[in-house]
Each structure stands twice: as C-alpha cells, then as structure tokens.
Design an enzyme around this catalytic site. Structure first.
Site, PDB file in Angstrom:
ATOM      1  N   ASN A   9     -98.525  -8.145 -18.306  1.00  0.00           N
ATOM      2  CA  ASN A   9     -96.829  -7.614 -17.387  1.00  0.00           C
ATOM      3  C   ASN A   9     -96.133  -7.787 -18.117  1.00  0.00           C
ATOM      4  O   ASN A   9     -95.898  -9.078 -17.740  1.00  0.00           O
ATOM      5  CB  ASN A   9     -97.285  -8.338 -16.164  1.00  0.00           C
ATOM      6  CG  ASN A   9     -96.540  -7.951 -15.269  1.00  0.00           C
ATOM      7  OD1 ASN A   9     -95.404  -7.224 -15.259  1.00  0.00           O
ATOM      8  ND2 ASN A   9     -97.051  -9.018 -13.633  1.00  0.00           N
ATOM      9  N   LYS A  11     -93.026  -7.947 -16.412  1.00  0.00           N
ATOM     10  CA  LYS A  11     -92.208  -8.124 -15.533  1.00  0.00           C
ATOM     11  C   LYS A  11     -90.888  -7.528 -15.761  1.00  0.00           C
ATOM     12  O   LYS A  11     -90.514  -6.118 -16.697  1.00  0.00           O
ATOM     13  CB  LYS A  11     -91.852  -9.445 -15.319  1.00  0.00           C
ATOM     14  CG  LYS A  11     -93.178 -10.380 -15.054  1.00  0.00           C
ATOM     15  CD  LYS A  11     -93.306 -11.455 -14.574  1.00  0.00           C
ATOM     16  CE  LYS A  11     -94.858 -12.179 -14.124  1.00  0.00           C
ATOM     17  NZ  LYS A  11     -94.851 -13.237 -13.598  1.00  0.00           N
ATOM     18  N   HIS A  95     -98.896  -7.050  -6.634  1.00  0.00           N
ATOM     19  CA  HIS A  95     -98.483  -8.750  -7.697  1.00  0.00           C
ATOM     20  C   HIS A  95     -97.783  -9.409  -6.848  1.00  0.00           C
ATOM     21  O   HIS A  95     -97.028  -9.277  -5.617  1.00  0.00           O
ATOM     22  CB  HIS A  95     -97.500  -8.068  -8.660  1.00  0.00           C
ATOM     23  CG  HIS A  95     -97.071  -8.692  -9.509  1.00  0.00           C
ATOM     24  ND1 HIS A  95     -96.558 -10.326  -9.461  1.00  0.00           N
ATOM     25  CD2 HIS A  95     -98.032  -9.447 -10.697  1.00  0.00           C
ATOM     26  CE1 HIS A  95     -96.838 -10.869 -10.161  1.00  0.00           C
ATOM     27  NE2 HIS A  95     -97.537 -10.933 -11.149  1.00  0.00           N
ATOM     28  N   GLU A  97     -94.509 -11.419  -6.819  1.00  0.00           N
ATOM     29  CA  GLU A  97     -93.571 -11.311  -6.718  1.00  0.00           C
ATOM     30  C   GLU A  97     -93.058 -10.451  -5.978  1.00  0.00           C
ATOM     31  O   GLU A  97     -92.609 -10.273  -5.286  1.00  0.00           O
ATOM     32  CB  GLU A  97     -92.576 -11.336  -8.096  1.00  0.00           C
ATOM     33  CG  GLU A  97     -93.276 -12.297  -8.597  1.00  0.00           C
ATOM     34  CD  GLU A  97     -93.405 -12.634 -10.858  1.00  0.00           C
ATOM     35  OE1 GLU A  97     -93.122 -11.534 -11.201  1.00  0.00           O
ATOM     36  OE2 GLU A  97     -94.088 -13.780 -11.082  1.00  0.00           O
ATOM     37  N   GLU A 167    -104.361 -13.868  -9.119  1.00  0.00           N
ATOM     38  CA  GLU A 167    -103.222 -14.791  -8.848  1.00  0.00           C
ATOM     39  C   GLU A 167    -103.053 -15.757  -8.297  1.00  0.00           C
ATOM     40  O   GLU A 167    -102.594 -15.070  -7.292  1.00  0.00           O
ATOM     41  CB  GLU A 167    -102.237 -13.705 -10.089  1.00  0.00           C
ATOM     42  CG  GLU A 167    -102.291 -12.720 -10.739  1.00  0.00           C
ATOM     43  CD  GLU A 167    -101.403 -11.794 -11.420  1.00  0.00           C
ATOM     44  OE1 GLU A 167    -100.867 -11.934 -12.866  1.00  0.00           O
ATOM     45  OE2 GLU A 167    -100.480 -11.673 -11.048  1.00  0.00           O
ATOM     46  N   GLY A 173     -96.333 -18.428 -13.979  1.00  0.00           N
ATOM     47  CA  GLY A 173     -95.318 -18.534 -14.539  1.00  0.00           C
ATOM     48  C   GLY A 173     -94.904 -19.918 -14.799  1.00  0.00           C
ATOM     49  O   GLY A 173     -93.877 -20.235 -14.977  1.00  0.00           O
ATOM     50  N   SER A 212    -100.231 -18.271 -16.117  1.00  0.00           N
ATOM     51  CA  SER A 212    -100.309 -19.084 -17.414  1.00  0.00           C
ATOM     52  C   SER A 212    -101.635 -18.933 -18.126  1.00  0.00           C
ATOM     53  O   SER A 212    -102.425 -19.944 -18.548  1.00  0.00           O
ATOM     54  CB  SER A 212    -100.246 -20.681 -16.364  1.00  0.00           C
ATOM     55  OG  SER A 212     -98.960 -20.711 -15.524  1.00  0.00           O
TER      56      SER A 212
END
Ligand code: PGA
Length: 250
Positions: A9, A11, A95, A97, A167, A173, A212
C-alpha cells in the site's frame, strides 16, 4: 492450501519517476518462482502507468479505495468500474486511515465492498482495533462488528472473492507491530467466525496481517497458521525490503 499474498500500500507517496524506478527494481528482485502472489496499490493517478510497467509480470494492481457509488456527481471520487478499467484487480476498502481520518463508517465500508465486487474487483477488506480498544479488551468485539457490517449486506459467500486484512490501528506506521501471537489470535477468531457460517469460506479466505511489517519481522508473522501474508505500507516503498517480505511469504 491458501496461496500467500503480499500487498504493498503505497499510500500518498511516489511520483512518476520514483514509481518507475521502484517497480523496475522490484521486478528485478522478486523471485520468478516465488509462491506468493504480489500486489501493489499506488495512488489513483499512477494506476494506469504502474499497470503498464507491470504488464509482463505476475505482480497485480490494486487501488487504495473506491467510491461506494457507481457514477455521477461525486467530486473527487473514483468508481470501482474506473479502477477496473485502468487495470486494477483488487481494491482496499475500510483502511483505518479512511475510517479514522475521513470518517468512513462500517456501513459505508460495506457499500464499498459491494461496489468493488460488483465491478469485478477483489476487496482487500481492512479491520482492526485502536490502542484504546485493545487496552480495554474490546479487540474481538470491534473486529467482529466491522466484519458483521459487511456480512449483513453480503452474506458469507461474498468472502469467497475477498481478502481480509487485520491491521491493528496502533501498529500502522508506528514501527510497533503486533506480536505473531497477538495477530494469530485475531486471525483465528476471524477465521472461526466465518467458518461458523460457511466451513469452506472459513478455511479458504486469505487473512493478511498489516501494521509495521518489515523484512525483519515478516517471516515470523507469516509462519503463524492463520496469517496468509501481509498488507505492507512503509516497507513497500523500498524495493529490496518489499522483495524480502515477499520472499518471506513464499
Ligand atoms: P505500515 O502500514 O506497514 O506502514 O504500518 C500498513 C498499512 O497501513 O496498510
């Protein structure tokens, strides 16, 4: 036997020049006989060109989100049909985010899942708890709720053509991955939940871990019985690191 899958991904990173060099290096480094399926998800504007760069390879193309709507006056959105039209096979939906920074709730994520599938895209459906939710022992409840929201609309059968990505939000991250045991517990819970509805789907659905993932921890994570690969953010932007992660999934 579930084929491992490693998805990158990207991003909101990259440029035409950087992407070309990332893809070329990656194609050089990936083992031609690797057993894992590999997928990259660039930003929308680079999908077509990245697809061209991947044309003679086995690496698949996916997008990072799709609209729940089919077409029309939805400024700034991209439909599943458009993603398919420029070569995508997969679409990330839900996701964290998107959920947390853009307020996408369970019901909208479910509609995106349906939109993706109805245009021939395989949803990579993301679930995961925040740190607060984990620390208050609500991980199972939250992940089950996120899955139930999709199941309520699609039924279990739809997961024959979907990927799930667990996730944990606190691991994305942050450099702090879930331990293999922590991830395995949630993956097993997800698989058991689906198996209770349809044994075949529970057995065959691929469940990726994300948060991560790096070359240094991939092998240990992917060795867990219910972890079928990874959804990789930061480490997918470095060709050598990402290729090592793909090799760890073989
Ligand atoms: P990360 O991101 O690997 O950089 O933690 C994972 C993701 O957001 O999919």
């Amino acid at each position: 036997m579930r084929q491992p899958l490693v998805a990158g991904n990207w991003k909101m990173h990259g440029s035409r020049v950087d992407n070309a060099s990332l893809v070329r290096s990656l194609l050089d480094l990936l083992r031609p006989d690797g057993g894992a399926e590999v997928l990259v998800c660039p930003p929308f504007v680079y999908l077509w060109e990245t697809g061209r760069l991947l044309k003679d390879s086995d690496v698949q193309l996916g997008c990072q989100s799709v609209s729940a709507e089919a077409q029309g006056a939805f400024t700034g959105e991209i439909s599943a049909a458009m993603a398919r039209d420029v070569g995508c096979r997969y679409a990330i939906v839900g996701h964290s985010e998107r959920r947390h920074l853009y307020g996408e709730g369970d019901a909208l994520v479910a509609r995106k899942f349906v939109a993706a599938q109805s245009h021939g895209l395989v949803p990579v459906f993301c679930v995961g708890e925040t740190l607060d939710e984990r620390e208050s022992s609500r991980t199972t409840e939250v992940v089950a709720r996120q899955i139930d929201a999709v199941l309520a609309v699609t039924g279990a059968q739809a997961f024959a053509r979907a990927i799930i990505a667990y996730e944990p939000v606190w691991a994305i991250g942050t450099g702090r991955n879930a331990s293999p045991d922590q991830a395995q517990d949630v993956h097993a819970m997800i698989r058991t939940k689906l198996a209770a509805l349809d044994g075949m789907i529970g057995e065959s659905v691929r469940i990726l871990y994300g948060g991560s993932v790096k070359a240094a921890n991939a092998r240990e994570l992917f060795s867990m019985p219910d972890i079928d690969g990874g959804l990789v953010g930061g480490a997918s932007l470095k060709a050598d690191e990402f290729a090592q992660i793909c090799a760890a999934a073989d």
